[in-house]
Design an enzyme around this catalytic site. Structure first.
Site, PDB file in Angstrom:
ATOM      1  CE  LYS A 205      -3.379   2.428   2.958  1.00  0.00           C
ATOM      2  NZ  LYS A 205      -4.503   2.118   3.772  1.00  0.00           N
TER       3      LYS A 205
HETATM    4  C1  5RP Z   1      -1.939   4.817   7.339  1.00  0.00           C
HETATM    5  C2  5RP Z   1      -2.808   3.412   6.839  1.00  0.00           C
HETATM    6  C3  5RP Z   1      -4.045   4.055   7.161  1.00  0.00           C
HETATM    7  O1  5RP Z   1      -5.231   2.743   6.836  1.00  0.00           O
HETATM    8  C4  5RP Z   1      -4.783   4.600   5.870  1.00  0.00           C
HETATM    9  O2  5RP Z   1      -3.630   5.781   5.596  1.00  0.00           O
HETATM   10  C5  5RP Z   1      -5.942   5.151   6.166  1.00  0.00           C
HETATM   11  O3  5RP Z   1      -6.455   5.535   4.820  1.00  0.00           O
HETATM   12  P1  5RP Z   1      -6.501   7.059   4.331  1.00  0.00           P
HETATM   13  O4  5RP Z   1      -5.089   7.555   4.395  1.00  0.00           O
HETATM   14  O5  5RP Z   1      -7.173   6.819   3.118  1.00  0.00           O
HETATM   15  O6  5RP Z   1      -7.427   7.881   5.264  1.00  0.00           O
HETATM   16  O7  5RP Z   1      -2.770   2.353   6.391  1.00  0.00           O
HETATM   17  O8  5RP Z   1      -1.418   4.093   8.352  1.00  0.00           O
END
Ligand code: 5RP
Length: 292
Positions: A205
């Site tokens: 991710k």
């Molecule tokens: C960071 C992560 C969170 O789950 C993610 O960033 C959250 O999603 P968004 O940034 O889209 O609100 O993996 O620790």
């Protein structure tokens, strides 16, 4: 250490060529994994499109009750039919998600800091592999802080989670952390995503950036793109579209869904881009229509 003298300076990402061993399985880099790994990855990546819409609501693990996530028990039933995977902590799953739901689960297993800390890069592995098995999750999510003070411990966390997951055929999702000192450039994301893939994660991710297609090409496992801070819906859909055009295999989005005034319609619009090849404009038109 590799000898850096005489290193080739120009890089060639062969952007015109598909990833080489994708042949018999729809998830990049997973063709040689075993049945259990493939089953769980198929719970995450739709076999028809090869892509996924992950809904991240694990923010509470360091941010507490953020805006939009105050009542998980109310929000999750509204969204569950509109996404493919829930990315959550075990506390959120056990308290606020009915066990009968039939979606993938990415379980957040690293933890250790809070918004009260200046440096968020120091984490531990907070969940035993046995508990992940009890929850029947499809992957284990670990935050990794490349270039930060906590780099070594986060790589140690990641290695231990990958080793434990491999014993039971549970894939690991490596989450590239960005902090105040970490640039959001293609150079940084190429470095971080490739380190995570070489450590053995099955999914990475990370964030969208310029030259994103090169980041994707150099990463031998699928990349899902984080949403980041809330954007106006139209811009978030453009970011989602650009990510998919750049080769992402899905979005793992939190705030841009749950902080929208229309979370389920926003999740559906993202799904149209991810699974049905909608353009950003088509998805925006779809969203605008849906909220009338
Ligand atoms: C960071 C992560 C969170 O789950 C993610 O960033 C959250 O999603 P968004 O940034 O889209 O609100 O993996 O620790």
């Amino acid at each position: 250490m590799a000898d850096l003298d005489g290193i080739k300076v120009d890089k060639n990402y062969h952007l015109d060529k598909e990833f080489a061993t994708d042949g018999n399985f729809h998830v990049k880099g997973a063709a040689n994994l075993d049945w259990g790994m493939k089953k769980r990855l198929t719970n995450i990546f739709n076999p028809k499109s090869g892509n996924t819409v992950m809904f991240a609501f694990d923010h509470g693990y360091f941010m507490g009750s953020v805006s939009g996530l105050e009542r998980l028990d109310i929000l999750i039933p509204q969204l569950i039919d509109h996404v493919d995977v829930l990315m959550a902590t075990r506390g959120a799953l056990r308290t606020s998600v009915k066990p009968g739901f039939r979606k993938g689960v990415a379980l957040r297993v690293s933890s250790g800091s809070s918004m009260l800390n200046d440096d968020l890069s120091h984490e531990i592995v907070a969940v035993d592999i046995e508990d992940a098995i009890r929850l029947d999750v499809d992957c284990l999510a670990v935050q990794v802080f490349i270039g930060a003070e906590g780099q070594l411990e986060s790589i140690d966390n990641l290695s231990r989670v990958i080793n434990a997951g491999n014993r039971y055929s549970i894939p690991t999702l490596g989450v590239v952390a960005v902090g105040k000192d970490m640039e959001r450039t293609d150079q940084y994301f190429k470095l971080a995503t490739r380190i995570l893939a070489e450590m053995g994660v099955s999914i990475v991710k990370t964030y969208y950036c310029d030259k994103f297609e090169e980041v994707v090409a150099a990463c031998p496992v699928p990349i899902v793109v984080a949403g980041g801070k809330k954007l106006p819906e139209k811009e978030a859909l453009e970011m989602a579209y650009n990510s998919m055009q750049g080769g992402a295999r899905g979005l793992d989005m939190g705030r841009n869904i749950f902080q929208s005034y229309h979370p389920s319609q926003m999740a559906d619009a993202i799904g149209k881009i991810v699974h049905e090849k909608f353009t950003a404009k088509e998805a925006w038109d779809y969203y605008s229509q849906a909220i009338r």
